[in-house]
Design a protein around this motif. Sequence first.
Motif, PDB file in Angstrom:
ATOM      1  N   UNK A   1       0.792  -1.220   0.000  1.00 13.97           N
ATOM      2  CA  UNK A   1       0.000   0.000   0.000  1.00 13.97           C
ATOM      3  C   UNK A   1       0.832   1.281   0.000  1.00 13.97           C
ATOM      4  N   UNK A   2       2.115   1.193  -0.323  1.00 17.07           N
ATOM      5  CA  UNK A   2       2.913   2.406  -0.324  1.00 17.07           C
ATOM      6  C   UNK A   2       2.490   3.371  -1.416  1.00 17.07           C
ATOM      7  N   UNK A   3       2.059   2.837  -2.526  1.00 15.58           N
ATOM      8  CA  UNK A   3       1.649   3.719  -3.612  1.00 15.58           C
ATOM      9  C   UNK A   3       0.266   4.261  -3.341  1.00 15.58           C
ATOM     10  N   UNK A   4       0.004   5.468  -3.808  1.00 18.17           N
ATOM     11  CA  UNK A   4      -1.311   6.061  -3.635  1.00 18.17           C
ATOM     12  C   UNK A   4      -1.361   6.940  -2.405  1.00 18.17           C
ATOM     13  N   UNK A   5      -2.113   8.006  -2.512  1.00 16.69           N
ATOM     14  CA  UNK A   5      -2.238   8.974  -1.426  1.00 16.69           C
ATOM     15  C   UNK A   5      -3.341   8.557  -0.471  1.00 16.69           C
TER      16      UNK A   5
ATOM     17  N   UNK B   1     -10.738  10.628   7.468  1.00 15.84           N
ATOM     18  CA  UNK B   1      -9.601  10.214   8.301  1.00 15.84           C
ATOM     19  C   UNK B   1      -9.210   8.772   7.967  1.00 15.84           C
ATOM     20  N   UNK B   2      -7.920   8.498   8.046  1.00 15.11           N
ATOM     21  CA  UNK B   2      -7.382   7.168   7.783  1.00 15.11           C
ATOM     22  C   UNK B   2      -6.861   6.572   9.087  1.00 15.11           C
ATOM     23  N   UNK B   3      -7.256   5.339   9.367  1.00 11.82           N
ATOM     24  CA  UNK B   3      -6.787   4.616  10.538  1.00 11.82           C
ATOM     25  C   UNK B   3      -6.293   3.238  10.115  1.00 11.82           C
ATOM     26  N   UNK B   4      -5.408   2.703  10.921  1.00 13.27           N
ATOM     27  CA  UNK B   4      -5.040   1.299  10.766  1.00 13.27           C
ATOM     28  C   UNK B   4      -5.345   0.616  12.087  1.00 13.27           C
TER      29      UNK B   4
ATOM     30  N   UNK C   1     -10.746   5.410  -5.963  1.00 20.76           N
ATOM     31  CA  UNK C   1     -10.339   6.793  -5.731  1.00 20.76           C
ATOM     32  C   UNK C   1     -11.513   7.517  -5.066  1.00 20.76           C
ATOM     33  N   UNK C   2     -11.284   8.006  -3.845  1.00 26.81           N
ATOM     34  CA  UNK C   2     -12.340   8.664  -3.083  1.00 26.81           C
ATOM     35  C   UNK C   2     -11.864  10.032  -2.626  1.00 26.81           C
ATOM     36  N   UNK C   3     -12.467  11.082  -3.197  1.00 31.17           N
ATOM     37  CA  UNK C   3     -12.141  12.467  -2.855  1.00 31.17           C
ATOM     38  C   UNK C   3     -10.644  12.745  -2.993  1.00 31.17           C
ATOM     39  N   UNK C   4     -10.047  12.138  -4.024  1.00 36.22           N
ATOM     40  CA  UNK C   4      -8.630  12.352  -4.294  1.00 36.22           C
ATOM     41  C   UNK C   4      -7.693  11.434  -3.542  1.00 36.22           C
TER      42      UNK C   4
ATOM     43  N   UNK D   1      -6.475   7.425  -2.415  1.00 30.66           N
ATOM     44  CA  UNK D   1      -6.456   6.059  -2.917  1.00 30.66           C
ATOM     45  C   UNK D   1      -6.866   5.109  -1.795  1.00 30.66           C
ATOM     46  N   UNK D   2      -8.005   4.458  -1.969  1.00 23.74           N
ATOM     47  CA  UNK D   2      -8.547   3.560  -0.950  1.00 23.74           C
ATOM     48  C   UNK D   2      -8.437   2.121  -1.456  1.00 23.74           C
ATOM     49  N   UNK D   3      -7.619   1.292  -0.805  1.00 29.61           N
ATOM     50  CA  UNK D   3      -7.429  -0.073  -1.314  1.00 29.61           C
ATOM     51  C   UNK D   3      -8.622  -0.988  -1.029  1.00 29.61           C
TER      52      UNK D   3
END
Length: 513
Positions: free
Chosen positions: A30-34, A70-73, A384-387, A389-391
Amino acid sequence: MEATFGDVTFLITIFLLSATLLLLISRKKTRTGRRPPGPPAWPVFGNIFDLGSMPHQTLHSLRTKYGPVIWLRLGSMNTLVVQSAIAAAELFKYHDLDFPDRKVPDAFTAWNFHESGLGLNSYSPYWRLLRRLYSAKFLSAKRINDSADMRRKCVDNLVKWIEAANGGEVDIGHLFFVASFNLVGNLVLSRDVLSSESEEGFEFSDAMNKVMELGGKPNLADFFPFLRRLDPAGVKREMVREMGRARTIVEKFVKDRIEERKSGGEMNDEHDLLDVLLNQKGDAKDPPVPESKAIIAVLEMFFAGSETTSSIMEWTMTELLQNPSSMRKVKEELDRVIGRSSSSKVEEGHLEELQYLQAVVKETLRLHPAIPLLLPRNAAKDTDFMGYSIPKDTQVLVNVWGIGRDGDSWAEPSAFQPERFIGSSVEFKGQNFELLPFGAGRRICVGYSLAHRTILLVVATLLHLFDWEPAGGVESVDMRERMGLTLRKLLPLKTITRRRAELLTEDEAEAKI
């Protein structure tokens, strides 16, 4: 003791090594993509410890720093959190089919619950069949109208239970739950399930309560799916046992109904949900509903209908007790629409005229949605969600509790102000994204119309007939939350309830006319 300690040490070592390996693989993939912004994550465990006991509140507080997406792991699970009306509109209007499935908690794989009902099922032909059956045959406008007598019976029973307290203390949240439970029983099985004489009913209720508690427990197996077979916290084992107790009782109801239909020759009648499910034999277009899945579908209705509806009723009464001016306005409206005779009843035909009460319920739904993070969605593919990258396989949480308290959408968002909805076109039907207590899109709650009507009828009836005060005075009303499957009050609402003194007898009402 040495063997036990050694076993635990071995398991912990294997767990940490496996988790680290999975983390490295995940990062490589998942390193690629914002990614959206979010708080820094701990090694292996990610943001699990950041959420606390009230994740909807914690996530809402993070919006100030990280924004509305927001992004969480969470362990090895990627999670996207949506926390604004604009982001919710983007999700439900333009990406509904990119996130069509549910992220299923391990506990709800017990008895194949997730594959048999509507709420957690994958977006599949079977899900679409159930949705169609529910919408067209079980929860259609006509069926809801035709079931008015059932609701009236359950509301009348609720009134009797309150009167039996004789002006003493009442645990109104418990009574709301019992009334809602029996209403679901009548709609699904054409019978009351709870009564003072029914041991079976209390066994069923007890098992259902334990299922709801287990369903709300944080579970290590959800954060690290490779642990699911081990079930380290024992949540699934307990769920199999407790859901099995409830399932056994429903199975008996189903088998009894099948025998009744055979002996009575009424195989095509559809008096309730169970009849609707049993009549679906399958054809070239749609699959059948096997008996095992019908049992779980009935169970699911008790989860969805009794817990959520009773929670909203209790929060509505709590807010009105904390806001006496709103309580007074509701009663004035009821006297105007229903009349002041003690023999007059609130009928469902009155509900459309009760505009202020409708505003009160909307305001309660805004501040206290029954499921504050909705049921989690799951990404079907890289999106692609609001710019960003969502895997694939990312969990998607919609914080409707936070959206309801968002200052970008609401003036004085923390204040209880039903007046904000008077003259407003904002509804909760999935089109106004600042108010989403029942969700939106294809997976909006199919029963929201019935739930709304029931809440209005119950609250209107009780406020029309009784005067209410908190058992310990207004200052004792506790607004803290308890997070489980639904958002309940931490401390149950206890009230002192008396018949309204200002209501006129029938003779007095006629003389006044």
